[in-house]
Scaffold this active site. Structure first.
Site, mmCIF file in Angstrom:
data_model
loop_
_atom_site.group_PDB
_atom_site.id
_atom_site.type_symbol
_atom_site.label_atom_id
_atom_site.label_comp_id
_atom_site.label_asym_id
_atom_site.label_seq_id
_atom_site.Cartn_x
_atom_site.Cartn_y
_atom_site.Cartn_z
ATOM 1 N N CYS A 151 5.625 0.712 -14.029
ATOM 2 C CA CYS A 151 4.155 1.065 -13.797
ATOM 3 C C CYS A 151 3.298 0.975 -12.750
ATOM 4 C CB CYS A 151 3.192 0.153 -14.677
ATOM 5 S SG CYS A 151 3.078 -0.752 -16.409
ATOM 6 N N HIS A 280 -5.418 -1.799 -12.239
ATOM 7 C CA HIS A 280 -4.557 -1.385 -13.052
ATOM 8 C C HIS A 280 -5.260 -1.661 -13.677
ATOM 9 C CE1 HIS A 280 -0.411 -1.335 -14.167
ATOM 10 N NE2 HIS A 280 -0.347 -2.539 -15.011
ATOM 11 N N GLU A 291 -5.604 -10.042 -11.900
ATOM 12 C CA GLU A 291 -5.476 -8.995 -10.843
ATOM 13 C C GLU A 291 -7.449 -9.250 -10.490
ATOM 14 O OE1 GLU A 291 -5.719 -3.915 -11.069
ATOM 15 O OE2 GLU A 291 -5.800 -4.934 -11.979
ATOM 16 N N LYS A 309 -7.918 2.788 -18.093
ATOM 17 C CA LYS A 309 -7.013 2.900 -19.332
ATOM 18 C C LYS A 309 -7.561 2.773 -21.095
ATOM 19 C CE LYS A 309 -2.814 1.443 -16.629
ATOM 20 N NZ LYS A 309 -3.844 1.272 -15.585
ATOM 21 N N HIS A 314 -2.225 3.702 -21.108
ATOM 22 C CA HIS A 314 -1.497 3.063 -19.782
ATOM 23 C C HIS A 314 -0.167 4.527 -19.922
ATOM 24 C CE1 HIS A 314 0.333 1.254 -17.060
ATOM 25 N NE2 HIS A 314 0.507 -0.061 -17.436
ATOM 26 N N PHE A 378 6.244 -4.300 -13.780
ATOM 27 C CA PHE A 378 7.648 -5.855 -14.701
ATOM 28 C C PHE A 378 8.044 -6.172 -13.310
ATOM 29 C CE2 PHE A 378 7.820 -4.339 -19.595
ATOM 30 C CZ PHE A 378 6.991 -4.728 -19.787
#
Length: 391
Positions: A151, A280, A291, A309, A314, A378
């Site tokens: 991502c 994010h 976050e 998002k 996403h 990830f």
């Protein structure tokens, strides 16, 4: 050195050009998410961010979106190629799946009929395919490669483009990200119990996961502002790799905090200089908690924060570029003749257990001059970038 972001192209579930994205941010924001059949192995119709009415041909789904993006940049590309030698124009693209969508369908046909589709080639799903496709289509000869860090891929592509200009390895870079929907990601995230039953709700008490999306975000980055009318530049980049877990974020936000601090340091800015943060904000329980903690630690509780998002889904390897693109639109809105609202998601209760940050929940018409965009991937592969207006 300023890394000027001269022009922008966007393709996502919100539409096939920047005008559609401007419209989506101009008032009561509409989500591009809708129920989509044919990608869930159990026959369900999850909410996904699919690009509608995509003109598909033998080049594949990913390249069809890239074509729509390149068409938006025609004037700037013509000017660029008339003034910069082909071997001095680089291409750097972030992706996580490339064109696995068409690979899945090709493999299904081969299993049923014993033959591959006439125009299909395995390289379509190679991770370097999006960058190579752009290079070949535009007859460029400069450095060309893809970055695949899940991502954070396209945020790192922008960072890499800035570094390439600083090193004198190119005079211009076409950079960003491209990723298309496919069964691999839709079912993979479902297997991780990370997908939402409806439209995702970042930072909400009742958040239950993400919506996968697809799209393309492309910038033309140069050392000068002579190739367009934009006054926006990539000011700072930060990255880290905390390697905490294959799929879960480090709960204290250590890697995210390090990336945000690096971006501020490179831009020679302080926390109070940031006017807006595009988080994010995946709407998963662990990411949003991490976050919020990281933003509170680095930036504090005053700067407006939101995630986009719930509008685009996403978009994985394209997310960093598309979300940086939304920040670019917010900064450039006066020149583009629009009055935009910051991305917001109203009508739900915030999770009171999260660290305190200034989450935008109502239409807020502001014109930020400096924006931070976060991408946390990830494996603890974190990226934070800052773009801003330069007079």
């Amino acid at each position: 050195m300023n890394a000027w972001l001269n022009d922008l192209a966007l393709v996502s579930a919100l539409g096939a050009d920047t005008s559609a994205h401007l419209d989506a941010l101009s008032g009561e924001q509409r989500s591009g998410l809708a129920q989509v059949a044919g990608l869930d192995n159990e026959g369900m119709t999850p909410y996904l961010g699919q690009v509608a009415n995509l003109p598909l041909d033998s080049t594949g789904r990913n390249n069809a979106m890239i074509d729509l993006a390149l068409a938006q940049l025609t004037n700037t590309l013509d000017k660029l190629r008339s003034r910069v030698a082909a071997h001095r124009i680089a291409v750097i693209i972030g992706t996580s799946t490339a064109d696995i969508y068409d690979g899945e369908r090709a493999r299904a046909q081969q299993a049923r009929h014993g033959s591959w589709p006439k125009h299909y080639h395995y390289h379509q799903q190679s991770l370097d395919a999006p960058a190579q496709y752009i290079r070949n289509k535009l007859a460029l000869e400069g450095p060309c490669y893809s970055i695949s860090t899940a991502c954070s891929s396209s945020s790192k592509a922008l960072s890499s483009a800035k570094a390439m200009l600083q090193a004198g390895l190119a005079d211009a870079v076409i950079c960003g990200g491209a990723d298309s929907l496919c069964q691999l990601t839709v079912n993979g995230f479902k297997a991780l119990a990370s997908t939402s039953a409806g439209i995702c709700q970042p930072f909400a008490q009742q958040r239950d996961g993400i919506n996968i999306g697809e799209g393309v975000g492309l910038f033309i980055m140069t050392r000068s502002a002579d190739f367009g009318s934009a006054r926006c530049a990539l000011l700072g980049c930060g990255s880290s790799s905390d390697a905490y877990h294959m799929s879960a974020p480090e709960p204290q936000g250590k890697g995210a905090i390090a990336a945000m601090h690096q971006a501020l340091a490179e831009a020679a800015l302080t926390a109070t200089d940031i006017d807006y943060i595009n988080a994010h904000g995946t709407a998963t329980v662990k990411n949003d908690a991490m976050e919020a903690r990281a933003i509170a630690d680095v930036i504090g509780a005053q700067t407006p924060v939101s995630s986009s998002k719930h509008l685009t889904g996403h978009t994985l390897g394209a997310a960093g570029a598309i979300e940086a693109g939304l920040c670019w639109l917010l900064i450039e809105q006066q020149r583009l003749g629009k009055t935009l609202t910051l991305p917001y998601h109203s009508g739900y209760a915030l999770d009171a257990s999260l660290a305190t940050i200034n989450l935008v929940q109502q239409p807020t018409r502001e014109r930020p001059k400096t924006c931070m965009s976060n991408s946390f991937a990830f494996g603890g592969n974190n990226a934070s970038i800052i773009i801003g207006e330069i007079a």
